[in-house]
Design a protein around this motif. Structure first.
Motif, PDB file in Angstrom:
ATOM      1  N   LEU A 340       0.839  -1.191   0.000  1.00 27.70           N
ATOM      2  CA  LEU A 340       0.000   0.000   0.000  1.00 27.70           C
ATOM      3  C   LEU A 340       0.879   1.247   0.000  1.00 27.70           C
ATOM      4  O   LEU A 340       1.801   1.367   0.819  1.00 27.70           O
ATOM      5  CB  LEU A 340      -0.910   0.021   1.233  1.00 27.70           C
ATOM      6  CG  LEU A 340      -1.885  -1.149   1.388  1.00 27.70           C
ATOM      7  CD1 LEU A 340      -2.581  -1.079   2.741  1.00 27.70           C
ATOM      8  CD2 LEU A 340      -2.906  -1.151   0.258  1.00 27.70           C
ATOM      9  N   ASP A 341       0.597   2.152  -0.935  1.00 27.56           N
ATOM     10  CA  ASP A 341       1.250   3.461  -1.007  1.00 27.56           C
ATOM     11  C   ASP A 341       2.770   3.356  -0.900  1.00 27.56           C
ATOM     12  O   ASP A 341       3.400   3.917   0.008  1.00 27.56           O
ATOM     13  CB  ASP A 341       0.706   4.370   0.099  1.00 27.56           C
ATOM     14  CG  ASP A 341       1.111   5.830  -0.112  1.00 27.56           C
ATOM     15  OD1 ASP A 341       1.350   6.212  -1.271  1.00 27.56           O
ATOM     16  OD2 ASP A 341       1.221   6.568   0.884  1.00 27.56           O
ATOM     17  N   VAL A 342       3.360   2.620  -1.847  1.00 27.26           N
ATOM     18  CA  VAL A 342       4.814   2.471  -1.885  1.00 27.26           C
ATOM     19  C   VAL A 342       5.307   2.748  -3.305  1.00 27.26           C
ATOM     20  O   VAL A 342       4.529   2.745  -4.265  1.00 27.26           O
ATOM     21  CB  VAL A 342       5.268   1.061  -1.453  1.00 27.26           C
ATOM     22  CG1 VAL A 342       4.859   0.771  -0.020  1.00 27.26           C
ATOM     23  CG2 VAL A 342       4.741   0.004  -2.410  1.00 27.26           C
ATOM     24  N   ARG A 359      10.722   2.050 -12.901  1.00 27.97           N
ATOM     25  CA  ARG A 359      11.456   2.170 -11.638  1.00 27.97           C
ATOM     26  C   ARG A 359      10.804   3.193 -10.716  1.00 27.97           C
ATOM     27  O   ARG A 359      10.454   4.300 -11.143  1.00 27.97           O
ATOM     28  CB  ARG A 359      12.910   2.586 -11.894  1.00 27.97           C
ATOM     29  CG  ARG A 359      13.732   1.541 -12.632  1.00 27.97           C
ATOM     30  CD  ARG A 359      15.188   1.989 -12.772  1.00 27.97           C
ATOM     31  NE  ARG A 359      15.956   1.031 -13.558  1.00 27.97           N
ATOM     32  CZ  ARG A 359      16.525  -0.057 -13.055  1.00 27.97           C
ATOM     33  NH1 ARG A 359      16.420  -0.301 -11.754  1.00 27.97           N
ATOM     34  NH2 ARG A 359      17.208  -0.878 -13.821  1.00 27.97           N
ATOM     35  N   ASP A 360      10.665   2.800  -9.456  1.00 25.84           N
ATOM     36  CA  ASP A 360      10.283   3.721  -8.384  1.00 25.84           C
ATOM     37  C   ASP A 360       9.012   4.507  -8.713  1.00 25.84           C
ATOM     38  O   ASP A 360       8.963   5.740  -8.602  1.00 25.84           O
ATOM     39  CB  ASP A 360      11.434   4.682  -8.081  1.00 25.84           C
ATOM     40  CG  ASP A 360      12.717   3.951  -7.697  1.00 25.84           C
ATOM     41  OD1 ASP A 360      12.621   2.903  -7.035  1.00 25.84           O
ATOM     42  OD2 ASP A 360      13.801   4.422  -8.083  1.00 25.84           O
ATOM     43  N   VAL A 361       7.983   3.770  -9.099  1.00 24.42           N
ATOM     44  CA  VAL A 361       6.684   4.373  -9.413  1.00 24.42           C
ATOM     45  C   VAL A 361       5.744   4.137  -8.229  1.00 24.42           C
ATOM     46  O   VAL A 361       5.554   2.990  -7.797  1.00 24.42           O
ATOM     47  CB  VAL A 361       6.085   3.759 -10.693  1.00 24.42           C
ATOM     48  CG1 VAL A 361       4.711   4.367 -10.971  1.00 24.42           C
ATOM     49  CG2 VAL A 361       7.028   3.968 -11.871  1.00 24.42           C
ATOM     50  N   ARG A 362       5.167   5.193  -7.699  1.00 29.60           N
ATOM     51  CA  ARG A 362       4.289   5.045  -6.533  1.00 29.60           C
ATOM     52  C   ARG A 362       2.946   4.465  -6.942  1.00 29.60           C
ATOM     53  O   ARG A 362       2.327   4.907  -7.905  1.00 29.60           O
ATOM     54  CB  ARG A 362       4.088   6.387  -5.833  1.00 29.60           C
ATOM     55  CG  ARG A 362       3.276   6.274  -4.531  1.00 29.60           C
ATOM     56  CD  ARG A 362       3.496   7.466  -3.646  1.00 29.60           C
ATOM     57  NE  ARG A 362       4.868   7.514  -3.124  1.00 29.60           N
ATOM     58  CZ  ARG A 362       5.293   6.862  -2.050  1.00 29.60           C
ATOM     59  NH1 ARG A 362       4.449   6.082  -1.376  1.00 29.60           N
ATOM     60  NH2 ARG A 362       6.544   6.980  -1.661  1.00 29.60           N
ATOM     61  N   VAL A 363       2.516   3.446  -6.199  1.00 31.57           N
ATOM     62  CA  VAL A 363       1.208   2.831  -6.391  1.00 31.57           C
ATOM     63  C   VAL A 363       0.439   2.906  -5.080  1.00 31.57           C
ATOM     64  O   VAL A 363       1.014   2.749  -4.000  1.00 31.57           O
ATOM     65  CB  VAL A 363       1.320   1.370  -6.860  1.00 31.57           C
ATOM     66  CG1 VAL A 363       1.939   1.296  -8.248  1.00 31.57           C
ATOM     67  CG2 VAL A 363       2.124   0.529  -5.870  1.00 31.57           C
ATOM     68  N   ALA A 364      -0.864   3.149  -5.188  1.00 34.27           N
ATOM     69  CA  ALA A 364      -1.692   3.201  -3.978  1.00 34.27           C
ATOM     70  C   ALA A 364      -1.892   1.817  -3.375  1.00 34.27           C
ATOM     71  O   ALA A 364      -1.846   1.637  -2.153  1.00 34.27           O
ATOM     72  CB  ALA A 364      -3.044   3.832  -4.303  1.00 34.27           C
TER      73      ALA A 364
END
Length: 408
Positions: A340-342, A359-364
């Motif tokens: 969650l939210d990382v 790379r390093d894409v924020r997902v809820a």
């Protein structure tokens, strides 16, 4: 296209997969209606005296060629294999044959299959084309591909204005013209000046055409040439990293019209060869998350799929835009892994740390069993990838066309 909005048709196809199959989702999905409409809009807006050829290297599938054949003026092929694909769907559609490494057998077969034009990339190639055409009792119509000495710094890929393997150095134009005129089985029809690729600045692209036009006018007058074509290539860009940035085709057409009003070359047609610009937005790559892990403080999603299917992100070193398609199906008797939210790095199934699509894409929220849907995957996806590395199963290729309200 707005890559933050999920396409309902594609999502329905993904959910249908999970209802009907047990294996993880892994597929390219192609929207033929969007492809057709995009090509129609581009062709229909071109000024008089312009022609649009599809650069099939972007996506040479039979389905794409069938879809585009009634719309575009012809196809640009970079190998005899691509020419054969065109001729399977049409015996008479105009074909331009380009590429820096043409073999004798390819040239001969291309002439036998009645290609319209051949881009000549060097003096040696000019001599070979004439010799082969003579052996077949024909005359080859050629365009000289010229690597201009101007600087073109604003595009993703630059193929002129600096040393490359493409074309004839502008300083050698007098020699190339003289040679082409002296060879008995060649007809010099014009010039090919494709200098940049994936350019996002429409005004710059129109200015580039004006540079081309001025050069060709200078050569025509200086060497008293009768010309039929100026091929300006493609190079219209797609932004993979900034959804708010795009190539403004209407602005390009407006600026191009001004260029053509100011510069007259009677009898000369202006040719364009877009590939990516037509095809990219018409395709998706869907791959199911098969594992989630945290390694040295970084979160990873591991896919059924990867760069052996979709090499473009790795080749261009960008994080490819994607959306999460949440799926509720879960067969295991234990808890479903989720984050969650990382920030997530999206990796494939290959045994190499370079198998990364984003790379390093924020997902809820992301769970094992959800599907990542990569947008802008219709061009330079499957066909440029190392399909058989590690011998993983290939993805499926699903084409749909809802012109009549149905998915097929």
């Amino acid at each position: 296209m707005n890559p933050t909005v999920l396409d309902r048709k594609v999502v329905r196809l993904i959910k249908r997969w999970k209802e009907e199959r047990s294996e993880p989702v892994c597929a390219f999905l192609y929207d033929k209606k969007t492809l057709r409409e995009r090509a129609q809009a581009c062709v229909g807006s071109l000024p008089g005296g312009c022609r649009l050829f599809y650069a099939m290297k972007a996506n040479p599938s039979k389905e794409f060629l069938d879809c585009l054949a009634p719309v575009v003026h012809g196809f640009e092929a970079a190998s005899i294999g691509e020419i054969r694909k065109v001729r399977k769907i049409s015996e008479d559609k105009p074909v331009i044959f380009g590429g820096p490494g043409k073999k004798d057998a390819e040239i001969a077969e291309a002439l036998q299959r009645r290609v319209t034009l051949i881009h000549a990339e060097s003096m040696h190639e000019l001599r070979r084309i004439s010799l082969i055409a003579g052996g077949l009792g024909t005359v080859a119509q050629v365009l000289l591909r010229i690597n201009l000495r101007a600087s073109f710094p604003e595009a993703t890929l630059v193929m002129a204005g600096r040393p490359t393997q493409f074309g004839i150095d502008e300083e050698d134009v007098p020699e190339a013209i003289g040679l082409a005129q002296s060879l008995p089985h060649l007809s010099l029809e014009g010039f090919h000046l494709h200098s940049i690729s994936n350019n996002l600045d429409a005004s710059l692209h129109a200015r580039l055409i004006s540079v081309y036009w001025d050069r060709v006018t200078e050569w025509k007058d200086r060497f008293d040439l009768t010309l039929r074509y100026l091929n300006a290539g493609g190079g219209f860009g797609i932004s993979y990293t900034d959804p708010d940035r795009s190539f403004e085709w209407p602005l390009f057409i407006t600026e191009l019209g001004k260029v053509l009003e100011e510069r007259q070359l009677p009898g000369v047609e202006l040719l364009f060869e877009p590939g990516r610009y037509l095809a990219a937005a018409c395709g998706y790559y869907a791959a199911e998350v098969v594992d989630l892990k945290c390694n040295h403080g970084k979160h990873y999603a591991v896919l059924r799929g990867g760069s052996h299917h979709f090499r473009l992100p790795g080749a261009w070193q960008h994080s490819h835009p994607f959306e999460v398609v949440p799926l509720e199906h879960w067969d295991y008797p234990f808890a479903r892994p989720e984050v969650l939210d990382v920030e997530i790095t999206v990796a494939g199934e290959l045994c190499t740390p370079k198998d990364v699509l984003a790379r390093d894409v924020r997902v809820a929220r992301l769970r094992v069993g959800d599907v990542l849907l990569f947008h802008l995957a219709g061009a330079y996806g499957w066909t440029i990838s190392a399909h058989d590395f590690l011998s993983h199963a290939h993805p499926e290729h699903i084409y749909f066309d809802d012109t009549q309200g149905e998915l097929i």
